[in-house]
Design a protein around this motif. Structure first.
Motif, PDB file in Angstrom:
ATOM      1  N   SER A  64     -11.940   6.343   3.721  1.00  0.00           N
ATOM      2  CA  SER A  64     -10.890   5.680   2.936  1.00  0.00           C
ATOM      3  C   SER A  64     -11.294   5.567   1.471  1.00  0.00           C
ATOM      4  O   SER A  64     -10.464   5.744   0.563  1.00  0.00           O
ATOM      5  N   VAL A 116      -7.212   5.681  -7.313  1.00  0.00           N
ATOM      6  CA  VAL A 116      -7.138   4.225  -7.142  1.00  0.00           C
ATOM      7  C   VAL A 116      -8.487   3.598  -7.488  1.00  0.00           C
ATOM      8  O   VAL A 116      -8.557   2.554  -8.118  1.00  0.00           O
ATOM      9  N   LEU A 117      -9.561   4.279  -7.078  1.00  0.00           N
ATOM     10  CA  LEU A 117     -10.903   3.806  -7.425  1.00  0.00           C
ATOM     11  C   LEU A 117     -11.518   4.736  -8.466  1.00  0.00           C
ATOM     12  O   LEU A 117     -11.216   5.943  -8.488  1.00  0.00           O
ATOM     13  N   ARG A 162      -0.704  10.212  -9.282  1.00  0.00           N
ATOM     14  CA  ARG A 162      -0.640  10.163  -7.821  1.00  0.00           C
ATOM     15  C   ARG A 162       0.805  10.294  -7.350  1.00  0.00           C
ATOM     16  O   ARG A 162       1.111  11.054  -6.429  1.00  0.00           O
ATOM     17  N   ILE A 211      -4.950  -3.882  -6.129  1.00  0.00           N
ATOM     18  CA  ILE A 211      -6.072  -3.157  -6.733  1.00  0.00           C
ATOM     19  C   ILE A 211      -7.157  -2.933  -5.679  1.00  0.00           C
ATOM     20  O   ILE A 211      -7.728  -1.850  -5.554  1.00  0.00           O
ATOM     21  N   LEU A 232       1.264  11.137   0.789  1.00  0.00           N
ATOM     22  CA  LEU A 232       0.301  10.533   1.703  1.00  0.00           C
ATOM     23  C   LEU A 232       0.915  10.214   3.061  1.00  0.00           C
ATOM     24  O   LEU A 232       1.992   9.634   3.133  1.00  0.00           O
ATOM     25  N   ASP A 263      -6.907  -3.154  -2.215  1.00  0.00           N
ATOM     26  CA  ASP A 263      -6.495  -2.367  -1.055  1.00  0.00           C
ATOM     27  C   ASP A 263      -6.213  -0.917  -1.418  1.00  0.00           C
ATOM     28  O   ASP A 263      -6.426  -0.009  -0.614  1.00  0.00           O
ATOM     29  N   GLY A 264      -5.716  -0.724  -2.643  1.00  0.00           N
ATOM     30  CA  GLY A 264      -5.364   0.631  -3.058  1.00  0.00           C
ATOM     31  C   GLY A 264      -4.280   1.191  -2.164  1.00  0.00           C
ATOM     32  O   GLY A 264      -3.299   0.517  -1.858  1.00  0.00           O
ATOM     33  N   ILE A 265      -4.502   2.417  -1.707  1.00  0.00           N
ATOM     34  CA  ILE A 265      -3.487   3.044  -0.858  1.00  0.00           C
ATOM     35  C   ILE A 265      -3.835   2.897   0.616  1.00  0.00           C
ATOM     36  O   ILE A 265      -3.200   3.486   1.468  1.00  0.00           O
ATOM     37  N   THR A 266      -4.907   2.114   0.882  1.00  0.00           N
ATOM     38  CA  THR A 266      -5.336   1.962   2.265  1.00  0.00           C
ATOM     39  C   THR A 266      -4.533   0.844   2.914  1.00  0.00           C
ATOM     40  O   THR A 266      -4.478  -0.269   2.392  1.00  0.00           O
ATOM     41  N   THR A 276      -7.388   9.914  -5.213  1.00  0.00           N
ATOM     42  CA  THR A 276      -6.014   9.572  -5.631  1.00  0.00           C
ATOM     43  C   THR A 276      -6.029   8.681  -6.871  1.00  0.00           C
ATOM     44  O   THR A 276      -4.981   8.205  -7.309  1.00  0.00           O
ATOM     45  N   ASP A 321      -4.193  10.605   6.468  1.00  0.00           N
ATOM     46  CA  ASP A 321      -5.281   9.724   6.901  1.00  0.00           C
ATOM     47  C   ASP A 321      -5.100   9.420   8.386  1.00  0.00           C
ATOM     48  O   ASP A 321      -4.333   8.548   8.746  1.00  0.00           O
ATOM     49  N   ASN A 353      -9.313   7.006  -1.755  1.00  0.00           N
ATOM     50  CA  ASN A 353      -8.973   6.190  -2.926  1.00  0.00           C
ATOM     51  C   ASN A 353      -9.532   6.805  -4.208  1.00  0.00           C
ATOM     52  O   ASN A 353      -8.938   6.676  -5.286  1.00  0.00           O
ATOM     53  N   TYR A 376       0.046   8.206   6.569  1.00  0.00           N
ATOM     54  CA  TYR A 376      -0.889   7.279   7.196  1.00  0.00           C
ATOM     55  C   TYR A 376      -0.926   7.497   8.699  1.00  0.00           C
ATOM     56  O   TYR A 376      -0.072   8.178   9.265  1.00  0.00           O
ATOM     57  N   ALA A 388       0.836  -1.205   0.000  1.00  0.00           N
ATOM     58  CA  ALA A 388       0.000   0.000   0.000  1.00  0.00           C
ATOM     59  C   ALA A 388       0.869   1.253   0.000  1.00  0.00           C
ATOM     60  O   ALA A 388       0.582   2.224  -0.718  1.00  0.00           O
TER      61      ALA A 388
END
Lengths: 513, 230
Positions: free
Chosen positions: B45, B54-55, B81, A505, B87, A507-510, B52, B172, B49, B89, A415
């Motif tokens: 979250s 990701v989604l 990104r 994919i 980022l 988890d992404g950046i979490t 950024t 985050d 995503n 955490y 991540a």
């Protein structure tokens, strides 16, 4: 910092498991390569060992068994060929030479083979070069009964074992005369000694008779060169022996050393032929054949040490033995090497020998018998290869398991890498890179292990059969095999890689714990 | 001020799980420090995503520095990104098998653009940031990440987000493992290390006591119903 650095650092953080997987994979690859290499080397060395032998003739029997006992010293002879048959073989048109082989005794773990001194001259390799050359000394000579009598009288007071004989021989060289020179001028000395000994021998024999043998022997021993501390005048000795290179090396013996032949085959002897010791006349250069592990003597010497031999000792006095030896013809032998004038006629020659009705014989074409042996053990070889391959598969599955297991603990790391812009494809490449590095390292380590294993196998295992191989344990095909292993390692990492792709994919950046 | 993030009428759902997220509008401009407050499980979250890249939303527009993420390929989104977002955490912020220095340098490892923005070498930039965040480069540069305290790890995480001066810093819940004085001190250090003319800061948290120092504080429920524009 790039992907490769990150991969290496990540591997370093898991070095214990990575090293274990490299070790297990390399051991499995080395096992497979060693099995293949030993098979190749064994075949090559067996085929090399047969160089110069056109036919092996032995009493009727299985050709593989004949090949093994008569040439490779594996197993025991099952019968004998009478000397009249040997003489008849020599009369066949296409026969260039017949070398008798007489087996049955041994020195320590090495077999004694009675043969003809012509052996050292007539056998040639496929390139025309002689099979035998002497590293030191010369061949044993043709038997001279005059010499025999006196020589054995000279030796009779005591036997001298082979132990430390080389040292004695060396001492002898310095103090008395050079043994090598002595052998070089053997014929000249023989002529002189034969005359000398004959006079002494006949005189002694007539004057003292058998009952007084010991006394006159001691006298003769002194007269003919035996020193008080157990050294002998080598020129007085007619019982000579030629040592194969391996025998000389392992027994630490040189020209001039004395050897007592043990009765029968096997390493431990209850009985020996100590009354009739032999003196080393020559050391063969390594041939890469079973002759390297043989103690070679004249076939008549084998006869001599067995005349009157009962219950572990010679029941007859030396004079009687030598008289009987000179009266009798050569005793039957175990087998014979037949060399043909024209190789094209070998099959015909084989058939002609096999058709003897008076005394059933089998003539073995060594190449054909070897092919049968390979065919016979082929199934076992395949089994070994299969097992070795299975071991590699197990190691690769372990690699896959390790990679899969490590993914769970690496979700955070993945991540973070994604958060700084790493693409899933790059992460997959890093994972594949790990497998590539592991598989390549394992292959390199396997090469080292295989090379060491080959050294041990060649020197210890094959050497005990007198076989050597100048062939490398590794061939180009093995390197191709290793490329396949690396590709396989990448393939087994594909599944974990797909898992990794999906997770990154998802988890992404979490960061997941 | 230029808009770093622009969100318009975004809708996202995970399909089978039934979770849905709708954001009517949201903007964040350069120099802004936005605190987004909301309880766990509300969709913070998922929101991060989305912004950024990701989604991908079912509908709507998400622009990062005027690049519409919804029209970029996955690879382009990743690159975008890496180039423009830093980022931080909440905990376990670092790659454990890298040193503190390497963890900071990781921030520019996948972005040439961020490398080009550095004044001097990666090591020089790392040293500058670590020293500025109160973590001596000489003392801690070669320390393994896992050997650092939580507070030190957070500062290394912040340095990694700041190196190469990305336009958007996203945090985050970065202070959830710190006590209040240390949390405030940490945020002060981060704010003081930013270039307020070009960089924006978006933090998601459930702790409204950290609101001081932020230019806007938005409740996540409000964001989902009404949106939030600068």
């Amino acid at each position: 910092m790039n992907g490769l650095t990150l991969t290496l650092r990540s591997m370093r953080s898991r070095r214990a498991s990575v090293l274990l997987i490299i070790l297990s994979l390399s051991l499995s690859i080395a096992l497979y390569l060693s099995v293949l290499g030993v098979q190749r080397m064994t075949r090559a060395s067996f085929e090399n060992a047969m160089t110069g032998v056109d036919l092996l003739v032995a009493p009727r029997g299985n050709d593989m068994q004949i090949l093994l006992y008569s040439f490779f010293n594996i197993g025991e002879p099952t019968g004998t060929i009478t000397w009249s048959r040997i003489s008849e073989l020599r009369e066949i048109d296409n026969v260039r030479a017949v070398i008798p082989l007489s087996l049955g005794d041994s020195v320590g773990k090495f077999r004694v083979m009675g043969t003809d001194p012509a052996l050292f001259d007539v056998m040639t390799r496929s390139n025309g070069l002689p099979v035998f050359s002497f590293e030191d000394g010369v061949s044993f000579s043709e038997m001279s009964f005059e010499n025999l009598q006196v020589a054995q009288d000279a030796l009779s007071p005591g036997k001298v074992s082979g132990h430390n004989a080389k040292e004695k021989a060396h001492k002898h060289k310095h103090n008395d005369r050079d043994a090598h020179d002595a052998h070089d001028s053997h014929d000249a000395h023989d002529a002189h000694d034969a005359h000398d000994h004959k006079e002494h021998g006949e005189h002694d024999h007539k004057e003292h008779g058998e009952h007084d043998h010991k006394e006159h022997s001691e006298h003769d021993a002194h007269e003919h060169g035996e020193h008080e501390h157990g050294e002998y005048d080598h020129n007085a000795i007619a019982f000579q022996v030629v040592l194969g290179a391996t025998v000389a090396k392992e027994m630490d013996m040189g020209v001039g050393a004395s050897i007592v032949v043990g009765h029968g085959l096997g390493g431990v002897h209850d009985h020996d032929h100590g009354e009739m010791p032999f003196i080393v006349s020559g050391i063969l250069a390594p041939t890469g054949t079973p002759f390297d592990s043989l103690v070679l003597v004249h076939y008549r010497a084998i006869d001599a040490i067995h005349i009157g031999y009962q219950n572990g000792r010679n029941m007859l006095d030396h004079g009687t033995v030598l008289s009987l030896l000179s009266e009798r013809g050569p005793a039957p032998v175990s087998a014979a090497i037949v060399l043909a004038k024209n190789k094209l006629g070998l099959v015909g020659l084989q058939r002609a020998i096999g058709d003897y009705e008076v005394e059933p014989l089998t003539a073995v074409l060594p190449g054909v018998a070897l092919a049968k042996i390979w065919q016979l053990i082929g199934a076992a070889e395949k089994g070994f290869r299969l097992i070795s391959l299975l071991v590699i598969i197990v190691a690769l599955v372990a690699l896959m398991a390790m990679t899969l297991t490590s993914l769970d603990g690496r979700r955070r790391e993945l991540a973070i890498l994604r958060s700084v812009g790493a693409r899933p494809r790059q992460l997959v490449l890093m994972l594949m890179g790990e497998s590539f590095i592991i598989a390549t390292s394992a292959c390199v380590l396997a090469l080292i292990i295989t090379a060491l294993a080959s050294f041990v196998i060649v020197t210890n295992v094959m050497g005990s059969y007198g076989l050597t191989s100048h062939m490398s344990i590794l061939v180009w095909g093995d390197f191709t095999f290793m490329v396949y292993i690396i590709l396989l390692a990448l393939m087994v990492t594909l599944w974990p890689a797909i898992q990794l792709y999906r997770r990154t994919i998802h988890d992404g950046i979490t960061i997941r714990h | 001020m230029a808009e770093i993030i622009l969100i318009e009428d975004v809708h996202f759902d995970y399909g089978v799980s039934g979770f849905e997220l709708t954001i009517p509008s949201f903007t964040l401009s350069a120099g802004e420090r936005v605190l987004l407050l909301g309880p766990s499980g509300i969709g913070k979250s998922t929101f991060l995503n989305l912004i950024t890249g990701v989604l991908q939303p079912r509908r709507g527009r998400i622009c990062l520095l005027e690049q519409e993420l919804t029209k970029l390929t996955a690879a382009q989104s990743d690159q975008c990104r890496g180039d423009h977002v830093g980022l931080i955490y909440q905990t376990l912020n670092l790659v454990p098998w890298l040193t503190a220095r390497e963890n900071v340098a990781l921030g520019v490892a996948f972005s040439k653009r961020r490398q080009q923005r550095l004044h001097g070498s990666v090591d020089e930039a790392t040293k500058h940031l670590m020293d500025r965040l109160g973590l001596s480069y000489d003392a801690y540069g070669e320390a393994r990440a896992e050997r650092l305290s939580i507070g030190q790890q957070q500062r290394i995480g912040a340095a990694r987000a700041l190196i190469g001066a990305p336009e958007l810093i996203i945090a985050d819940e970065p202070t959830s493992a710190l006590d209040r004085p240390n949390a405030i001190k940490f945020l002060d250090l981060v704010f003081s290390s930013m270039d307020h003319n070009v960089q924006g800061f978006l933090m998601v948290s459930h702790d409204d006591r950290l609101a001081d120092g932020f230019s806007r504080v938005i409740q996540f429920e409000d964001l989902m119903t009404m949106g939030a524009r600068s």
